[in-house]
Motif scaffolding. Structure first.
Motif, PDB file in Angstrom:
ATOM      1  N   GLU A  75       3.313  22.295   7.624  1.00 17.85           N
ATOM      2  CA  GLU A  75       3.642  21.863   8.985  1.00 17.85           C
ATOM      3  C   GLU A  75       2.548  20.961   9.550  1.00 17.85           C
ATOM      4  OE1 GLU A  75       4.219  25.437  11.137  1.00 17.85           O
ATOM      5  OE2 GLU A  75       6.125  25.969  10.167  1.00 17.85           O
ATOM      6  N   GLU A  76       1.280  21.361   9.276  1.00 17.58           N
ATOM      7  CA  GLU A  76       0.175  20.525   9.747  1.00 17.58           C
ATOM      8  C   GLU A  76       0.214  19.137   9.089  1.00 17.58           C
ATOM      9  OE1 GLU A  76      -3.277  22.734   8.858  1.00 17.58           O
ATOM     10  OE2 GLU A  76      -3.032  24.190  10.496  1.00 17.58           O
ATOM     11  N   LEU A  77       0.555  19.111   7.763  1.00 20.68           N
ATOM     12  CA  LEU A  77       0.625  17.837   7.055  1.00 20.68           C
ATOM     13  C   LEU A  77       1.720  16.935   7.605  1.00 20.68           C
ATOM     14  CD1 LEU A  77       0.047  18.965   3.359  1.00 20.68           C
ATOM     15  CD2 LEU A  77      -1.464  17.571   4.756  1.00 20.68           C
ATOM     16  N   GLU A  78       2.863  17.569   8.022  1.00 17.74           N
ATOM     17  CA  GLU A  78       3.938  16.769   8.604  1.00 17.74           C
ATOM     18  C   GLU A  78       3.478  16.077   9.885  1.00 17.74           C
ATOM     19  OE1 GLU A  78       7.147  19.473   9.099  1.00 17.74           O
ATOM     20  OE2 GLU A  78       7.795  19.405   6.999  1.00 17.74           O
ATOM     21  N   ILE A  79       2.683  16.856  10.676  1.00 12.70           N
ATOM     22  CA  ILE A  79       2.136  16.255  11.902  1.00 12.70           C
ATOM     23  C   ILE A  79       1.192  15.108  11.556  1.00 12.70           C
ATOM     24  CG2 ILE A  79       0.710  16.694  13.942  1.00 12.70           C
ATOM     25  CD1 ILE A  79       1.762  19.621  13.829  1.00 12.70           C
ATOM     26  N   LYS A  80       0.316  15.375  10.554  1.00 14.88           N
ATOM     27  CA  LYS A  80      -0.625  14.319  10.133  1.00 14.88           C
ATOM     28  C   LYS A  80       0.120  13.133   9.523  1.00 14.88           C
ATOM     29  CE  LYS A  80      -4.606  17.325   9.327  1.00 14.88           C
ATOM     30  NZ  LYS A  80      -5.559  17.849   8.319  1.00 14.88           N
ATOM     31  N   GLY A  81       1.262  13.441   8.843  1.00 15.72           N
ATOM     32  CA  GLY A  81       2.060  12.384   8.238  1.00 15.72           C
ATOM     33  C   GLY A  81       2.567  11.399   9.271  1.00 15.72           C
ATOM     34  N   SER A  82       3.045  11.936  10.408  1.00 16.99           N
ATOM     35  CA  SER A  82       3.513  11.037  11.463  1.00 16.99           C
ATOM     36  C   SER A  82       2.378  10.170  12.002  1.00 16.99           C
ATOM     37  CB  SER A  82       4.145  11.867  12.596  1.00 16.99           C
ATOM     38  OG  SER A  82       3.171  12.753  13.158  1.00 16.99           O
ATOM     39  N   GLU A  83       1.178  10.797  12.093  1.00 15.64           N
ATOM     40  CA  GLU A  83       0.026  10.009  12.545  1.00 15.64           C
ATOM     41  C   GLU A  83      -0.332   8.919  11.527  1.00 15.64           C
ATOM     42  OE1 GLU A  83      -3.030  12.849  13.110  1.00 15.64           O
ATOM     43  OE2 GLU A  83      -2.166  13.731  14.945  1.00 15.64           O
ATOM     44  N   LEU A  84      -0.212   9.291  10.230  1.00 17.91           N
ATOM     45  CA  LEU A  84      -0.528   8.325   9.183  1.00 17.91           C
ATOM     46  C   LEU A  84       0.450   7.153   9.187  1.00 17.91           C
ATOM     47  CD1 LEU A  84      -1.487  10.646   6.194  1.00 17.91           C
ATOM     48  CD2 LEU A  84      -2.997   9.092   7.422  1.00 17.91           C
ATOM     49  N   LEU A  85       1.729   7.457   9.516  1.00 17.35           N
ATOM     50  CA  LEU A  85       2.714   6.377   9.593  1.00 17.35           C
ATOM     51  C   LEU A  85       2.309   5.333  10.640  1.00 17.35           C
ATOM     52  CD1 LEU A  85       6.069   8.339   9.263  1.00 17.35           C
ATOM     53  CD2 LEU A  85       5.096   6.749   7.616  1.00 17.35           C
ATOM     54  N   GLU A  86       1.831   5.838  11.790  1.00 16.87           N
ATOM     55  CA  GLU A  86       1.387   4.920  12.829  1.00 16.87           C
ATOM     56  C   GLU A  86       0.197   4.084  12.341  1.00 16.87           C
ATOM     57  OE1 GLU A  86       0.521   7.324  16.185  1.00 16.87           O
ATOM     58  OE2 GLU A  86       2.607   7.888  16.583  1.00 16.87           O
ATOM     59  N   LYS A  87      -0.725   4.792  11.655  1.00 20.31           N
ATOM     60  CA  LYS A  87      -1.900   4.067  11.142  1.00 20.31           C
ATOM     61  C   LYS A  87      -1.487   3.056  10.070  1.00 20.31           C
ATOM     62  CE  LYS A  87      -5.360   7.628  12.129  1.00 20.31           C
ATOM     63  NZ  LYS A  87      -6.377   8.531  11.562  1.00 20.31           N
ATOM     64  N   ASN A  88      -0.459   3.446   9.262  1.00 19.29           N
ATOM     65  CA  ASN A  88       0.014   2.520   8.224  1.00 19.29           C
ATOM     66  C   ASN A  88       0.536   1.225   8.830  1.00 19.29           C
ATOM     67  OD1 ASN A  88      -0.635   4.019   5.999  1.00 19.29           O
ATOM     68  ND2 ASN A  88       1.317   5.098   5.925  1.00 19.29           N
ATOM     69  N   GLU A  89       1.256   1.374   9.975  1.00 20.82           N
ATOM     70  CA  GLU A  89       1.746   0.173  10.643  1.00 20.82           C
ATOM     71  C   GLU A  89       0.596  -0.729  11.094  1.00 20.82           C
ATOM     72  OE1 GLU A  89       4.207   1.503  13.791  1.00 20.82           O
ATOM     73  OE2 GLU A  89       5.842   2.203  12.502  1.00 20.82           O
ATOM     74  N   GLU A  90      -0.462  -0.081  11.622  1.00 20.92           N
ATOM     75  CA  GLU A  90      -1.632  -0.861  12.026  1.00 20.92           C
ATOM     76  C   GLU A  90      -2.277  -1.540  10.812  1.00 20.92           C
ATOM     77  OE1 GLU A  90      -4.228   1.782  14.016  1.00 20.92           O
ATOM     78  OE2 GLU A  90      -2.911   2.121  15.734  1.00 20.92           O
ATOM     79  N   LEU A  91      -2.329  -0.764   9.704  1.00 21.52           N
ATOM     80  CA  LEU A  91      -2.924  -1.321   8.492  1.00 21.52           C
ATOM     81  C   LEU A  91      -2.108  -2.498   7.959  1.00 21.52           C
ATOM     82  CD1 LEU A  91      -4.011   1.900   6.581  1.00 21.52           C
ATOM     83  CD2 LEU A  91      -5.506   0.170   7.569  1.00 21.52           C
ATOM     84  N   LEU A  92      -0.775  -2.399   8.060  1.00 17.41           N
ATOM     85  CA  LEU A  92       0.069  -3.499   7.616  1.00 17.41           C
ATOM     86  C   LEU A  92      -0.221  -4.774   8.402  1.00 17.41           C
ATOM     87  CD1 LEU A  92       3.488  -1.673   7.076  1.00 17.41           C
ATOM     88  CD2 LEU A  92       2.032  -2.695   5.322  1.00 17.41           C
ATOM     89  N   GLN A  93      -0.397  -4.601   9.729  1.00 13.52           N
ATOM     90  CA  GLN A  93      -0.743  -5.758  10.545  1.00 13.52           C
ATOM     91  C   GLN A  93      -2.088  -6.355  10.119  1.00 13.52           C
ATOM     92  OE1 GLN A  93      -0.615  -4.410  14.583  1.00 13.52           O
ATOM     93  NE2 GLN A  93       1.623  -4.231  14.644  1.00 13.52           N
ATOM     94  N   GLN A  94      -3.052  -5.430   9.877  1.00 15.42           N
ATOM     95  CA  GLN A  94      -4.369  -5.898   9.434  1.00 15.42           C
ATOM     96  C   GLN A  94      -4.265  -6.604   8.070  1.00 15.42           C
ATOM     97  OE1 GLN A  94      -6.939  -2.510   9.454  1.00 15.42           O
ATOM     98  NE2 GLN A  94      -6.975  -2.325  11.692  1.00 15.42           N
ATOM     99  N   GLN A  95      -3.388  -6.073   7.182  1.00 15.28           N
ATOM    100  CA  GLN A  95      -3.214  -6.706   5.882  1.00 15.28           C
ATOM    101  C   GLN A  95      -2.658  -8.117   6.018  1.00 15.28           C
ATOM    102  OE1 GLN A  95      -0.815  -4.012   3.598  1.00 15.28           O
ATOM    103  NE2 GLN A  95      -2.517  -2.648   3.089  1.00 15.28           N
ATOM    104  N   GLU A  96      -1.725  -8.280   6.959  1.00 16.85           N
ATOM    105  CA  GLU A  96      -1.187  -9.618   7.186  1.00 16.85           C
ATOM    106  C   GLU A  96      -2.284 -10.594   7.629  1.00 16.85           C
ATOM    107  OE1 GLU A  96       1.740 -10.922   6.661  1.00 16.85           O
ATOM    108  OE2 GLU A  96       2.515  -9.065   5.811  1.00 16.85           O
ATOM    109  N   GLU A  97      -3.150 -10.085   8.542  1.00 14.91           N
ATOM    110  CA  GLU A  97      -4.260 -10.923   8.990  1.00 14.91           C
ATOM    111  C   GLU A  97      -5.208 -11.247   7.834  1.00 14.91           C
ATOM    112  OE1 GLU A  97      -6.072  -8.792  12.125  1.00 14.91           O
ATOM    113  OE2 GLU A  97      -4.411  -9.032  13.542  1.00 14.91           O
TER     114      GLU A  97
END
Length: 773
Positions: free
Chosen positions: A314-336
């Motif tokens: 359950e804790e990992l699922e919560i962290k997973g959602s947080e990681l998804l948000e960070k992944n989106e930020e990372l994708l933007q950074q990767q584009e840059e």
């Protein structure tokens, strides 16, 4: 049971192989690969090559996998991309041994290299992937050597620990499954069951996998083993009963009266054995109960761990959602980052082009400054310039201060060398003169620039050309000339070309100064060599003059005595006092005097004749046919004054050889060698021996000169023929003697020269001279 499990595993892998072949991913990757090859996207190209190699490994096409893996490795090493190098090494290692089992050591070295690179990498996942592939390699060749299963389990355990640290559930489950399979092959049932459970727990579902198959197989085997133990105990009891029945039947056959006591003893013994067996059975039952109790305790612990895993899930699922948000930020950074990388790629190409230009300029500089001949310098310069920029003609002019004009040293139009008259510096309307006067370069992009920009007259420009650059040649901030380059095209030269020309003119200035310095030094060296020859000839004249003084002095003394005796005899004859004895004495004295005169005059004549021949031959350079033995003897005779009153000897072993060559060259060589032996070879020695030998074959004469003097060190031998090198500088040595010997033997006489020497072991020179040149 194990047989059926293996059949199921084979079916599972066959299904998986068929699915991989039907996978369209390879076609997609090939399409991407061809696109990036056309676009020259090297980094994307090597990534696609690695993925293609991995996909072909999955579908079992080993040769294609090896080919793409090696291409990926070559590109990765070129780009120095360690991560892609590791990926390529893994792919090659998985298929190379399967294609050629003789390359086992090479395959192991590939994996070790990948492990060394991945251990240094910041990405732990790379190290885990390399260890997983290395373990799979050893597992695949377990049939070769049983010990390879130990290596497979070692690297799978490393992989398992890393994936557990990184919390990669799917990879953790796959690694646990692989470990279960390895331990199953090794026969370690406990470990195999343990890792099967861990694989199933990581997946958190009851799936159809090798781990579930191994677990079921082991459970079935454990159940079968337990049943087998119970059947064995029951059979043992039956066996005991059967033995008792046999014993009783045997005892009943005997006399009850005689054997009753024995039967009682046997029964007692049997009872004791049964008691012992009963005790053993009770102990076994106790151990079994204890084992069941331990199993229940482990089950409770596993249930508690499962509850903790649920909470962690359950804790990992919560962290997973947080990681998804960070992944989106990372994708933007990767584009840059990608955009920045593209910009860096463009800059890198520009830098590479600049580097190539600098490399070519450096080669040009080395080429034109390494030569000391102006003609060769300028021809090389023209060919190099044509590689860098448009160049239909070049011109180099030297500023001659005393004449106050520019003298064209080199003008080349295409392949034709042109001669131009000097330009007076009074002609201010000429571009070359303007460049000299103002000490700045001129760039002309078209013929219209001559009048519109610089106000030059059109007569000063060759109408065959449209563009050109004039560059002043500076040395120590002084103008020494001007350099020009011309093209038939308009606007042929850019600012970058101008900078290249500045560099090339600097090299040209250096080459020009080097050539001038070389001419001055060469002339000075020739003067020194001539001075050395004249000095040697002067020493020869002084020595011969001193040697001639002795016989001439004796002749004068003898003539004086004859004169006085003649006067006495004449007085006696005039006075009439002459006696027969006086006539006899006068005749005897006259004969003795004439003998002395003739002997010493002949000696002086021989000295003069030998000196005349040697001196004349050394002073003129005329080729003639002569007898070598006689000429060497005459040369040695002319050197007798140098050896007089010295404890040195010369031994001659000469053949009768007729040769057509420069006699003076032989005389100069022998003179210099003998003087070197006296000055250097026999220094601080009380005696010395010089040997001169001649031999001949059909084409050449071999002149060997040896002495038993001080010899030479390897350092002196290495420099012996260099001009101005001497070990006797403090006593006025010029260092040209052996240089003259070498030049005479090789260049003038067209022969060869070799030297053998060691310290305190003398020297040996061997000259091979053609009989006719």
């Amino acid at each position: 049971m194990k047989k059926y499990c293996c059949i199921v595993v084979v079916f599972f892998f066959s299904f998986q192989h068929l699915y991989a072949q039907c996978n369209p991913k390879i076609d997609s990757l090939l399409t991407v690969y061809s696109k990036h090859v056309k676009d020259s996207a090297i980094r994307k190209e090597m990534q696609v090559l690695n993925e293609l190699s991995r996909e072909y490994i999955h579908i079992g096409q080993k040769n294609e996998a090896l080919d793409y893996g090696e291409q990926a490795l070559a590109l990765s090493e070129k780009m120095k991309d360690n991560r892609q190098i590791i990926y390529a090494l893994r792919n090659i290692g998985l298929v190379q041994y399967k294609i050629d089992p003789q390359k086992f050591d090479n395959t192991v070295n590939l994996f070790k290299r990948a492990i060394n690179l991945s251990e240094k990498s910041a990405e732990r996942i790379d190290y885990a992937n390399v260890c997983a592939d290395y373990a799979k390699f050893y597992y695949d060749i377990k049939y070769v050597k049983e010990a390879y299963l130990d290596s497979a389990s070692k690297y799978y355990n490393i992989t398992y620990v890393i994936f557990k640290e990184l919390n990669r559930k799917n990879r953790l489950a796959a690694t646990a499954e692989a470990l279960a399979e390895v331990y199953f092959e090794k026969g370690d049932q406990d470990k195999a069951l343990e890792y099967s459970d861990k694989s199933l727990e990581a997946l958190d579902v009851a799936s159809f996998s090798k781990a579930s198959i191994i677990k079921r197989s082991l459970d079935a085997k454990i159940s079968a083993d337990a049943g087998f133990r119970y059947v064995s105990i029951f059979a043992l009891i039956l066996m005991v009963v059967f033995i008792i029945v046999l014993i009783r039947s045997f005892l009943n056959a005997k006399t009850h009266s005689q054997k009753l006591q024995e039967q009682k003893d046997e029964l007692s013994k049997t009872n004791r054995e049964i008691e012992i067996q009963k005790t053993e059975l009770e102990e076994k039952n106790t151990r079994i109960k204890r084992a069941f109790q331990e199993l229940e305790d482990k089950t409770k612990k596993i249930e508690a761990q499962n509850r903790e895993i649920e909470i962690q899930k359950e804790e990992l699922e919560i962290k997973g959602s947080e990681l998804l948000e960070k992944n989106e930020e990372l994708l933007q950074q990767q584009e840059e980052i990608k955009t920045q990388r593209d910009n860096l790629g463009i800059k890198t190409q520009e830098l590479e082009k600049s580097y190539e230009t600098i490399t070519i300029l450096s080669k040009i500089g080395q080429s034109i400054t390494s030569s000391l001949k102006l003609e060769e310098v300028f021809v090389n310069l023209y060919h190099y310039i044509k590689e860098l920029m448009p160049a239909d003609a070049i011109a180099v002019a030297e500023y001659e201060v005393e004449e106050n004009h520019l003298a064209y040293k080199f003008v080349l139009e295409g392949k034709n060398k042109i001669n131009y008259a000097p330009l007076s510096l009074k002609n201010q309307k000429h571009p070359a003169i303007w460049c000299i006067k103002n000490s700045i370069p001129i760039t002309i992009q078209s013929q219209q620039d001559l009048v519109s920009r610089y106000e030059f007259t059109e007569e000063t420009w060759n109408p065959a050309f449209q563009s050109g650059i004039y560059m002043p040649l500076l040395s120590a901030e002084k103008i020494i000339g001007v350099f020009g380059i011309f093209s038939k095209d308009k606007y042929a030269y850019s600012s970058q070309h101008l900078e290249m020309i500045k560099t090339l003119t600097a090299y040209t200035t250096i080459a020009l100064k080097n050539a001038q310095t070389y001419e001055i030094l060469n002339a000075a060296q020739q003067q020194l060599i001539e001075a050395e020859k004249m000095a040697a000839l002067g020493n020869l004249v002084a020595g011969v003059a001193h040697e001639i003084n002795t016989p001439v002095g004796i002749c004068i003394t003898a003539a004086s005595r004859l004169d006085s005796k003649t006067k006495e005899f004449n007085n006696l004859m005039e006075n009439g006092q002459m006696k027969k004895k006086d006539l006899t004495d006068f005749i005897t004295t006259s004969q003795e005097g004439m003998k002395i005169l003739l002997t010493n005059l002949q000696r002086a004549a021989d000295l003069v004749q030998g000196f005349k021949r040697v001196a004349v031959e050394q002073s003129i350079e005329t080729k003639r046919s002569f007898e070598l033995k006689q000429y060497i003897q005459e040369t040695i005779m002319s050197l007798r004054p140098e050896l007089k009153n010295k404890p040195y000897q010369i031994q001659l072993d000469l053949e009768e050889i007729q040769i057509n060559s420069f006699a003076g060259g032989f005389s100069q060589i022998l003179t210099n060698l003998i003087m070197n032996s006296i000055i250097h070879g026999f220094k601080d020695r009380e005696n010395g021996l010089i040997k001169i030998e001649t031999r001949q074959n059909k084409k050449s004469v071999f002149l060997t000169y040896t002495d038993d003097g001080n010899g030479m060190s390897p350092e002196v031998q290495a420099k012996i023929y260099e001009p101005f090198f001497t070990t006797n500088r403090e006593n006025g040595g010029s260092g040209l003697g052996m240089n003259i010997v070498y030049n005479l033997a090789v260049q003038k006489l067209g022969g060869k020269l070799s030297l053998e020497s060691a310290e305190n072991k003398g020297v040996r020179f061997v000259f091979e001279i053609p009989l006719g040149i």
